[in-house]
Design a protein around this motif. Sequence first.
Motif: not given
Length: 246
Positions: A137-152, A181-190
């Motif tokens: 649920e914490s990681q979902k809060s992060l991804t909801d805030f990012l709103n599909d914006e990928k992370v550097h 690592l699992r979180f990073a590969v899901q939210v990171s841009r190339k």
Amino acid sequence: MLTGLQIRTLSTCVKTLRKVSPNDLKSKIKGVSSQHWLSRQLSDPYVEKAKRMNYRCRSAFKLVEIDDRFKILHPGHVVVDCGASPGSWTQVAVKRVNSDGANQTLAKGTVCSIDKQHIYPIEGAVIFGNMDFTAPESQKSLTDFLNDEKVHAVLSDMAPNATGIRELDNENMLKLCYAVLRFAVQVSRKEASVLVKMWQCGSTKKLEADMARFYDNVKVVKPNSSRMDSAEIFLLGRNFKGLKDS
């Protein structure tokens, strides 16, 4: 048979031991540990430097050194700082990606900081305090805030509470690293980066190999500001390859 003198001596020893409670022993041990910590803090140049530069703790210089060397943070970048409390890495990230907008000529970035503990506000950072990063649920809060914006960049200076049992502590540390690592590969841009703290142990090579599946370049880094008597190291993965479409 015990002599009168031996009996009196034994009696005195028993009375003395009865006066020493387990709490007394703990306080004495804690006192020695606290004195060692205080002595080390007073003689540590990075502690004084952190005060002068208004960093919340000396660990800021670990990220400063790593970023100065490998250039993983740039103005306009989106960064997630995992296990951020008290916030020194966040302070560094805010300035490096210009998320506080201090330099109006540069692109403005985003810094999200999350920790189980409370994090006092930092201008330019979005704080997720009192939240366990490893909880879905914490990681979902992060991804909801990012709103599909990928992370550097995903950063982690996290460590588990020590149990004193080396094998268990290493296992718990490894679990944290894999959660990041699992979180990073899901939210990171190339071409994104991931930086995690690890302890030198038999599992380091496996973690390094697993990171290399997703990042073109993986390095073990030990910054000068990391105490030499500490087992901590940092694994830096650069140039995220992206996830293949299924």
